[in-house]
Design an enzyme around this catalytic site. Structure first.
Site, PDB file in Angstrom:
ATOM      1  N   GLY A 115       0.833  -1.197   0.000  1.00 45.98           N
ATOM      2  CA  GLY A 115       0.000   0.000   0.000  1.00 45.98           C
ATOM      3  C   GLY A 115       0.866   1.244   0.000  1.00 45.98           C
ATOM      4  O   GLY A 115       2.027   1.215   0.423  1.00 45.98           O
ATOM      5  N   CYS A 116       0.315   2.362  -0.447  1.00 43.78           N
ATOM      6  CA  CYS A 116       1.116   3.589  -0.573  1.00 43.78           C
ATOM      7  C   CYS A 116       1.578   4.096   0.792  1.00 43.78           C
ATOM      8  O   CYS A 116       2.785   4.277   1.019  1.00 43.78           O
ATOM      9  CB  CYS A 116       0.354   4.649  -1.355  1.00 43.78           C
ATOM     10  SG  CYS A 116      -1.285   5.058  -0.715  1.00 43.78           S
TER      11      CYS A 116
END
Length: 309
Positions: A115-116
């Site tokens: 995930g970012c």
């Protein structure tokens, strides 16, 4: 030249579009495509899943899980950009800079793209837990500032429309319930026993991310310089690098790496209060850039091919 067959499922979304843009100019890849009217046709998708050498899943979680179930061979490699498989057994976590991860990714048929927000947190915290600086029992806090493209096509439209809501002119904190979908991978990959207090904030700029983890010296087992030395030796000649004195006259802009695929780590503060910061692009190392990096490893080509560093 042998061409690697690639299919992007969900190529109309923000991450899918970014991956497609990166791959369409590659000479070593054949992009398999599907007609717009068949994008939700499971028979048509199934055919492409099983024909492809590598499949990118750029889908909501439930759709990604269903897509994996349609693959009935043992050769197709899946790189899933959703949250669905990031803490699942049998899936390699797609951050090759972590100890031992590069070889796992190369050998895996199932790779979960990070995930970012989690990418920045993991890059900062995992090396310090691994080296005994942060105990797995430490209760951490994480602040993360992102551009609005991190919210996908719906949020992009919301921010870019005329006569938009005036509240969008200022940064907005979210994830207020402390159940953000990135928290499980942050805990698992960093081997933490407690979930961090996570404070994500979206602001009025397109892309770029700044993830910060504050530390009190009394809560950890080393000071400022020791932490810097760990990062210097942990991140060498890769997409992630440690950079000293990288502030801009006392500021750190979250937009500095917009459009790029690298991540810079910075350590500031004093021996009493330490601030760890990771800066990168939520669409780059936080999404499509990381996915292409993982694809390169699977293909056995230069890890940085097609990346904008």
């Amino acid at each position: 030249m042998t061409m690697t067959k690639i299919f992007i499922d969900g190529s109309a979304g923000t991450t899918g579009l970014q991956i497609h843009e990166r791959l369409k100019i590659r000479k070593d890849i054949e992009l398999l495509t599907i007609d717009d009217d068949k994008r939700k046709d499971n028979d048509a998708r199934c055919k492409l899943f099983n024909e492809a050498d590598i499949v990118f899943l750029c889908l909501p979680d439930a759709a990604a899980i269903e897509a994996v179930s349609l693959i009935d061979n043992n050769h197709t490699v899946v790189i899933d950009t959703s949250t669905a498989h990031r803490v699942s057994e049998g899936w390699a976590y797609g951050m090759p800079e972590l100890t031992g991860a590069r070889e796992l990714i190369k050998a895996s048929k199932r790779i979960a793209n990070p995930g970012c927000h989690a990418s920045g947190f993991v890059a900062l915290v995992a090396p310090l837990v691994e080296n005994g600086i942060i105990s797995p029992d430490t209760k951490l806090t994480c602040f993360s500032l992102t551009g609005y493209s991190g919210g996908g096509k719906k949020m992009i439209v919301e921010y870019e429309r005329e006569n938009r809501n005036i509240l969008l002119n200022a940064p907005r904190q979210y994830g207020l319930s402390q159940t953000h979908k990135h928290i499980p991978e942050m805990m698992k990959v960093c081997k933490l026993n407690h979930a961090p207090v996570f404070c994500p904030i979206v602001a009025d700029y397109y892309s770029g991310m700044e993830v910060s983890v504050p530390l009190h010296r009394s809560d950890i087992n080393a000071g400022l310089e020791a932490i810097r030395e760990i990062y210097k030796h942990y991140y060498i000649a890769g997409v992630i690098r440690y950079v000293e004195n990288d502030d801009e006259n006392g500021f750190l802009s979250a937009g500095k790496f917009s459009g790029l695929d690298k991540m810079d780590i910075n350590v500031s503060g004093s021996d009493e209060r330490i601030l760890l910061t990771a800066r990168f692009d939520n669409l780059g190392k936080g999404a499509s850039g990381a996915a292409v990096q993982n694809m390169n490893l699977v293909m056995g080509v230069n890890e940085f091919e097609g990346l904008n560093l």
